[in-house]
Design an enzyme around this catalytic site. Structure first.
Site, PDB file in Angstrom:
ATOM      1  N   HIS A  26       0.815  -1.223   0.000  1.00 49.11           N
ATOM      2  CA  HIS A  26       0.000   0.000   0.000  1.00 49.11           C
ATOM      3  C   HIS A  26       0.846   1.271   0.000  1.00 49.11           C
ATOM      4  O   HIS A  26       0.390   2.318   0.444  1.00 49.11           O
ATOM      5  CB  HIS A  26      -0.981  -0.018   1.188  1.00 49.11           C
ATOM      6  CG  HIS A  26      -2.026  -1.089   1.069  1.00 49.11           C
ATOM      7  ND1 HIS A  26      -2.719  -1.609   2.144  1.00 49.11           N
ATOM      8  CD2 HIS A  26      -2.493  -1.748  -0.029  1.00 49.11           C
ATOM      9  CE1 HIS A  26      -3.565  -2.529   1.704  1.00 49.11           C
ATOM     10  NE2 HIS A  26      -3.445  -2.642   0.405  1.00 49.11           N
ATOM     11  N   CYS A  32       4.873  12.859  -7.727  1.00 51.68           N
ATOM     12  CA  CYS A  32       4.156  13.882  -8.484  1.00 51.68           C
ATOM     13  C   CYS A  32       2.951  13.265  -9.202  1.00 51.68           C
ATOM     14  O   CYS A  32       3.086  12.238  -9.868  1.00 51.68           O
ATOM     15  CB  CYS A  32       5.115  14.507  -9.502  1.00 51.68           C
ATOM     16  SG  CYS A  32       4.286  15.600 -10.660  1.00 51.68           S
ATOM     17  N   CYS A  74       5.978  19.822  -7.827  1.00 47.73           N
ATOM     18  CA  CYS A  74       7.073  19.051  -8.412  1.00 47.73           C
ATOM     19  C   CYS A  74       8.134  19.990  -8.992  1.00 47.73           C
ATOM     20  O   CYS A  74       7.795  20.924  -9.730  1.00 47.73           O
ATOM     21  CB  CYS A  74       6.501  18.164  -9.510  1.00 47.73           C
ATOM     22  SG  CYS A  74       7.720  17.291 -10.482  1.00 47.73           S
ATOM     23  N   CYS A 123       8.000  19.265 -13.146  1.00 49.22           N
ATOM     24  CA  CYS A 123       6.892  19.635 -14.038  1.00 49.22           C
ATOM     25  C   CYS A 123       5.891  20.584 -13.387  1.00 49.22           C
ATOM     26  O   CYS A 123       4.939  21.008 -14.046  1.00 49.22           O
ATOM     27  CB  CYS A 123       6.178  18.377 -14.539  1.00 49.22           C
ATOM     28  SG  CYS A 123       5.077  17.641 -13.318  1.00 49.22           S
ATOM     29  N   SER A 147      -6.515  -7.193   9.974  1.00 48.97           N
ATOM     30  CA  SER A 147      -7.913  -7.634  10.063  1.00 48.97           C
ATOM     31  C   SER A 147      -8.283  -8.464   8.836  1.00 48.97           C
ATOM     32  O   SER A 147      -9.317  -9.121   8.822  1.00 48.97           O
ATOM     33  CB  SER A 147      -8.841  -6.424  10.172  1.00 48.97           C
ATOM     34  OG  SER A 147      -8.655  -5.576   9.044  1.00 48.97           O
TER      35      SER A 147
END
Ligand code: BJW
Ligand code: ZN
Length: 255
Positions: free
Chosen positions: A120, A128, A156, A159, A198
């Site tokens: 995860h 970015c 960023c 960019c 869980s």
């Protein structure tokens, strides 16, 4: 003191490949809140739909970025616990250990585990939205753990796109290579340990099923019932920071 089943201890000593699959409970004793525990879980206090989806970030970037910053700062101030340390130690006893975590903290790495598969994502690695380049925090001093609230996400350097938290939100795909490597490891596991999860979030929770199908010896360590209770072979109820060091000591006694 918990007495672990001899069959499990034997399986761990002989198993050529142990897979450890961790969830938020592995970091609970380091003071990092879980998501779904009744009293202290993050989703008791915060609405996942307002904070942990791509739509939430689009709707209110500074709210979401501020919340993830406060969690990143809390992790920086936390220390690995006995569970992280026992897992790092276990790797020294077996020919192959794969550590798969749903956690976005770096406490496994800080306890000495290497090549951790982060299903995860990681709080420490935002990127970015535009060009997906990783953003490095430029911190000279430890951040103030108490600072909370809205923070405008940085831009960023390449960019100008907005930097987003480096985690996997609901509705997003898991990082492909990490997911493939995790499925492969689960299918090849001799012993598969589920620690402090869980097992309700998919597709991560399905890894245990892959290991069961492939004939692995499955084990769960958790103080509370989980959705895998009827499926895994051995369940031990208790905190991982206490039980995992006992498991290692019984599998490979130090004297
Ligand atoms: C201790 C302890 C101690 C305490 N020692 N133990 C309906 C059916 C099936 C699936 C879905 C569905 N509706 C939607 C979905 C998909 C969704 C999903 O699974 N939702 C379920 C909640 C129903 N999944 C996704 O969206 C995933 N992507 C996906 O499926 O892509 C395909 C797709 C594309 C387009 C549309 C739809 C699907 C992505 C999932 C991303 C999960 N992200 C989060 C947040 C990460 C960022 C952040 O940190 O904010 O990941 S959610 C949260 O849950 C976090 C965790 O990694 C994850 C798992 O939680 P975990 O680790 O198990 O924590 P808890 O709190 O649940 O459990 C802690 C356990 O510890 C408890 O059992 C305690 O008892 C125990 N414990 N103290 C040992 N001391
Ligand atoms: Zn960019």
């Amino acid at each position: 003191m918990t007495e672990f089943d001899e069959q499990l201890l034997e399986g761990m000593r002989k198993g050529r490949h142990i897979v450890v699959f961790t969830g938020a409970g592995a970091s609970a004793e380091s003071g990092i809140p879980t998501f779904r525990d009744r009293q202290s879980g993050l989703w008791q206090k915060f609405d996942a739909a307002e904070l942990a989806t791509p739509g939430a970030f689009r709707a209110d970037p500074s709210l979401v970025w501020g919340w993830y910053e406060s969690r990143r700062r809390a992790v920086r101030c936390a220390q690995p616990n006995g569970a992280h340390e026992a897992i790092a130690q276990m790797a020294r006893h077996v020919p192959r250990l794969t550590l798969i975590t749903q956690n976005v903290d770096d406490l496994h790495e800080r306890a000495g585990s290497r090549d951790v598969l982060h299903l995860h994502g990681e709080l420490a690695h935002p990127y970015c939205e535009g060009c997906r380049r990783r953003h490095d925090f430029q911190e000279q001093t430890p951040p103030d753990a108490c600072q909370t609230g809205r923070i405008e996400p940085p831009r960023c350097a390449t960019c100008g796109g907005r930097i987003r938290p480096g985690v996997v939100w609901f509705g997003e795909s898991l990082p492909g290579a990490v997911w493939q490597a995790s499925c492969e490891a689960a299918r090849q596991a001799h012993v598969f340990l589920c620690i402090g999860t869980s097992s309700v979030v998919q597709p991560a929770a399905s890894l245990t099923g892959l290991a069961i199908e492939a004939g692995a010896m499955t084990v769960q360590i958790n103080p509370n019932p989980t959705s895998m209770d009827g499926d895994v072979r051995f369940t031990y109820r208790g905190p991982a920071g206490m039980l995992l060091p006992q498991l290692i000591e019984q599998a490979w006694p130090s004297n």
